[in-house]
Write a protein that holds these residues in place. Structure first.
Motif, short mmCIF file in Angstrom:
data_model
loop_
_atom_site.label_atom_id
_atom_site.label_comp_id
_atom_site.label_asym_id
_atom_site.label_seq_id
_atom_site.Cartn_x
_atom_site.Cartn_y
_atom_site.Cartn_z
N ALA A 130 -6.13 4.51 -6.62
CA ALA A 130 -6.93 3.39 -6.12
C ALA A 130 -8.27 3.39 -6.84
O ALA A 130 -9.03 4.36 -6.76
CB ALA A 130 -7.14 3.52 -4.61
N SER A 178 -10.44 0.52 -6.72
CA SER A 178 -11.30 -0.20 -5.79
C SER A 178 -10.38 -1.01 -4.89
O SER A 178 -9.16 -0.98 -5.05
CB SER A 178 -12.29 -1.09 -6.53
N GLN A 179 -10.95 -1.75 -3.98
CA GLN A 179 -10.16 -2.57 -3.06
C GLN A 179 -9.20 -3.47 -3.85
O GLN A 179 -9.64 -4.30 -4.62
CB GLN A 179 -11.10 -3.43 -2.20
N GLY A 180 -7.91 -3.25 -3.70
CA GLY A 180 -6.91 -4.09 -4.34
C GLY A 180 -6.68 -3.81 -5.82
O GLY A 180 -5.93 -4.53 -6.47
N THR A 181 -7.31 -2.78 -6.36
CA THR A 181 -7.15 -2.46 -7.78
C THR A 181 -6.65 -1.03 -7.92
O THR A 181 -7.27 -0.09 -7.43
CB THR A 181 -8.48 -2.64 -8.55
N TRP A 182 -5.53 -0.89 -8.61
CA TRP A 182 -4.84 0.39 -8.73
C TRP A 182 -4.51 0.65 -10.19
O TRP A 182 -4.39 -0.29 -10.98
CB TRP A 182 -3.53 0.35 -7.93
N TRP A 229 0.84 -1.21 0.00
CA TRP A 229 0.00 0.00 0.00
C TRP A 229 0.87 1.25 0.00
O TRP A 229 0.63 2.18 -0.77
CB TRP A 229 -0.92 -0.02 1.21
N GLU A 243 -6.13 13.48 -7.32
CA GLU A 243 -5.20 13.03 -6.28
C GLU A 243 -3.93 13.87 -6.27
O GLU A 243 -3.40 14.21 -5.22
CB GLU A 243 -4.88 11.55 -6.45
N LEU A 278 2.52 1.75 -3.42
CA LEU A 278 1.53 2.22 -4.39
C LEU A 278 1.24 3.70 -4.18
O LEU A 278 1.16 4.48 -5.13
CB LEU A 278 0.25 1.39 -4.30
N ARG A 279 1.08 4.12 -2.93
CA ARG A 279 0.84 5.53 -2.64
C ARG A 279 2.06 6.37 -3.01
O ARG A 279 1.93 7.47 -3.53
CB ARG A 279 0.50 5.74 -1.15
#
Length: 184
Positions: free
Chosen positions: A40, A42-46, A30, A95, A33-34
């Motif tokens: 992001a 969705s949950q677990g999809t970037w 995480w 973002e 990725l940030r």
């Protein structure tokens, strides 16, 4: 860059979780990725733009997922139409604009700190070194944000000017410290 010229990498990440599995691998993925500015979805999809500036970060994410005994699928993607591409770019820019806002706030804190030290007549080498470290942190942060701000999000130009202002403020403060230490 226009939306139709950018391809995206979509990263679908799955890491083991549960009460007996340490979260350090999920947190490391995480954070990486940030750090690279992944969006992001969705949950677990970037998603990240599929450009060379993001490649090393994506490689690090894959390595971290492997270390955590997880699974990752990396897909090349384009928007189905201009609307999808524009929406993805807008989300990515939102973002980046938020990050620029945080950067600008920290520049303001730097400016306030210089004002406070001058008002207190705290003109010491130790304080100067602390402010130099603060400015260097701002410079590194600015460089990192610039590298991932592919589309020129709101706040980028203002951030350039603010960093310049902070640099000028430190130069002024340095002159004051020098004068105080050498009683000029």
């Amino acid at each position: 860059m226009t939306p139709d010229t950018v391809s995206w990498l979509v990263l679908v990440v799955k890491l083991p979780s549960g009460p007996t599995i340490p979260s350090r691998h999920r947190v490391a993925v995480w954070r990486e990725l940030r750090r690279i500015g992944a969006l992001a979805l969705s949950q677990g999809t970037w998603a990240v733009p599929d450009v060379p500036g993001f490649a090393a970060g994506v490689t690090r994410v894959v390595e971290l997922v492997d270390r955590g005994e997880g699974e990752i699928v990396t897909l090349s993607a384009n928007g189905r139409d201009d609307t999808d591409s524009s929406r993805l770019e807008a989300m990515f820019n939102a973002e980046r604009a938020e990050e620029w806002g945080e950067f600008l706030a920290d520049c303001g804190k730097f400016d306030t700190e210089i004002d406070k030290e001058i008002a207190k007549n705290k003109l010491t080498m130790a304080e100067l070194e602390e402010e130099e470290h603060s400015l260097e942190r701002l410079r590194r942060w600015h460089r990192d944000l610039k590298a991932r701000d592919l589309f020129g999000a709101d706040g980028a130009v203002r951030a350039d000017r603010q960093l310049e202002h902070c640099t000028e403020r430190l130069a002024e403060y340095t002159e004051r410290v020098f004068a105080a230490l050498h009683q000029l």
